[in-house]
Design a protein around this motif. Sequence first.
Motif, short mmCIF file in Angstrom:
data_model
loop_
_atom_site.label_atom_id
_atom_site.label_comp_id
_atom_site.label_asym_id
_atom_site.label_seq_id
_atom_site.Cartn_x
_atom_site.Cartn_y
_atom_site.Cartn_z
N SER A 1 -33.85 -89.67 -59.56
CA SER A 1 -33.59 -89.41 -58.24
C SER A 1 -34.34 -87.92 -57.68
O SER A 1 -34.66 -87.87 -56.39
N ARG B 1 -35.20 -94.83 -59.57
CA ARG B 1 -35.88 -95.53 -58.49
C ARG B 1 -37.15 -96.24 -59.42
O ARG B 1 -37.79 -95.72 -60.27
N SER C 1 -33.88 -95.15 -49.12
CA SER C 1 -33.23 -94.50 -49.72
C SER C 1 -32.12 -95.51 -50.24
O SER C 1 -32.10 -96.70 -50.10
N TYR C 2 -31.01 -95.22 -51.21
CA TYR C 2 -30.34 -96.25 -52.00
C TYR C 2 -29.63 -96.82 -50.97
O TYR C 2 -29.23 -98.01 -51.00
#
Length: 266
Positions: A250, A228, A129-130
């Motif tokens: 996302s 992404r 994840s970010y």
Amino acid sequence: MMSDRFARATAVHEVERTAERVLFDAEVHDGWDIGGNANGGYLLAIAGRAMATAIGRPPLTITSHYLRPAPAGPCQVDVRIVRSGRRLATATATLTLGGAITLQLVGTFGDQQEGGPEVLMEEPVDIPSYDECISRPQTAESPALMSNLACRMAPDDAGFGDGEPSGVAMVRGWFDLAAGEPIDAYAILLASDAFPPPVFNTAIPVAWVPTIELTVHVRGVPVPGPLRCRFRSRFIRNGLIDEDGEIWDSSGALVAQSRQLSLMPR
């Protein structure tokens, strides 16, 4: 209040229009550069905005050839409309800085056509994840461009920054704008060239990889949130480096693909 930093840094102002030609004034801003020369994706965003404004349609595909480095300063974008049909329009453009042509471009523009058959041979890039990805702190040696971005790299691909390249010519991570602006088609053009070159994750000692040509295909409109990204090099030979990019939003929808050819300095 949401910032418009990127929009202002890529703004164009129409100064002349005929049936086949539209001329714009613009400015290459400080802070979007690497070592004093503007990032290639940032320059593409300025020129792409001018071309789309001239035609009145968003970009679908743009190819840019980079003729010389671009320091900050006023520039002009000269757009020539080649053809405008019901669905697609094609234009060429030059971006001139300091009296010299810096970019030569050709692009096709039109609205995204949703629906129809869909075949995806690959899944969205699988990365943490970010929040789990790595954001390197800004230092005096960091490229100025990074202060305007909120990019984060996959931990497995970030070791080159500490002298430990992964051994695979690939860089994955999340792209976002530092000021929190929504990501539009022009920010996608910037994203295509916003990460370190994948060659950094090999044993080849390079510190600077100037772009010769960059093509971006805009494949969709992203939902809100960071993008992404995955960039890979497959063939590094004869002083040239290729780079293929995939950009997903996302939600996992493909929103862009890129292809780049770069020079390996001697």
